[in-house]
Design a protein around this motif. Sequence first.
Motif, short mmCIF file in Angstrom:
data_model
loop_
_atom_site.label_atom_id
_atom_site.label_comp_id
_atom_site.label_asym_id
_atom_site.label_seq_id
_atom_site.Cartn_x
_atom_site.Cartn_y
_atom_site.Cartn_z
N ALA A 24 0.83 -1.21 0.00
CA ALA A 24 0.00 0.00 0.00
C ALA A 24 0.86 1.25 0.00
O ALA A 24 0.60 2.19 -0.75
N GLU A 25 1.90 1.28 0.83
CA GLU A 25 2.76 2.47 0.94
C GLU A 25 3.53 2.75 -0.35
O GLU A 25 3.58 3.86 -0.82
N CYS A 26 4.14 1.71 -0.91
CA CYS A 26 5.04 1.96 -2.05
C CYS A 26 4.33 1.91 -3.40
O CYS A 26 4.79 2.54 -4.34
N CYS A 27 3.25 1.18 -3.50
CA CYS A 27 2.64 0.99 -4.82
C CYS A 27 1.31 1.72 -5.00
O CYS A 27 1.02 2.22 -6.08
N ILE A 28 0.51 1.76 -3.96
CA ILE A 28 -0.84 2.32 -4.10
C ILE A 28 -0.89 3.80 -3.72
O ILE A 28 -1.54 4.60 -4.38
N LYS A 29 -0.16 4.16 -2.67
CA LYS A 29 -0.23 5.54 -2.19
C LYS A 29 0.17 6.57 -3.25
O LYS A 29 -0.47 7.62 -3.35
N PRO A 30 1.20 6.31 -4.07
CA PRO A 30 1.51 7.30 -5.11
C PRO A 30 0.34 7.55 -6.07
O PRO A 30 0.14 8.69 -6.51
N PHE A 31 -0.44 6.53 -6.36
CA PHE A 31 -1.61 6.71 -7.22
C PHE A 31 -2.68 7.50 -6.48
O PHE A 31 -3.34 8.37 -7.06
N ILE A 32 -2.87 7.19 -5.20
CA ILE A 32 -3.88 7.92 -4.41
C ILE A 32 -3.54 9.40 -4.36
O ILE A 32 -4.42 10.26 -4.46
N ASN A 33 -2.25 9.70 -4.24
CA ASN A 33 -1.83 11.11 -4.17
C ASN A 33 -2.11 11.88 -5.46
O ASN A 33 -2.11 13.10 -5.45
N LYS A 34 -2.34 11.18 -6.57
CA LYS A 34 -2.67 11.84 -7.84
C LYS A 34 -4.16 12.17 -7.96
O LYS A 34 -4.56 12.84 -8.89
#
Length: 182
Positions: free
Chosen positions: A99-109
């Motif tokens: 979640a931290e390394c793969c999903i969160k960057p997408f959520i931040n967009k």
Amino acid sequence: MTTEVTNIWTDFHKELKAFILNKTRNSADTDDILQEVFIKIIRNMDKVNQAENLRHYLYGIVRNAINDYFRNRKQIVDNAEIEEKITEEETQSLNSTIAECCIKPFINKLPDNYRDALLITEFQDISQKDLAEKLNISYSGAKSRVQRGKEKLKELILNCCAYQSDKYGNLIDTEDKNCGCS
């Protein structure tokens, strides 16, 4: 009947025990299997008495008991191996890392309202009801915001990595799993 069982025990128990021990290589399991065999003999004494060849019939019971032993042992070993492979704590840690390394960057967009809704409910482990109170919106509004955020997140991931889905929306395996976007 007890005399018949006693006679079978006297005549065959050492021979059957040696046969079982040869197959299992474990004396405790051998005793357990031999006990099961004699329980079956006692329960089915009428069939045992009708057997044309008593030794052959007894070895048939023993072979079935040994097969049951190995079948049950395999299931126990398989279950233990599965449990040993990954613990609940390791699963949680792995999920958090993904979640931290793969999903969160997408959520931040995502747009702010969807990003905040997902970060609060998914990463801070706050319920949608509490989210509604925190953002001063209705409960159904909070649910919709989280749901729309998840849909937009899915679109971002699918567009970036060019995954394909079947008619049910399930991801289809692709050859290039390293899409390189984040």
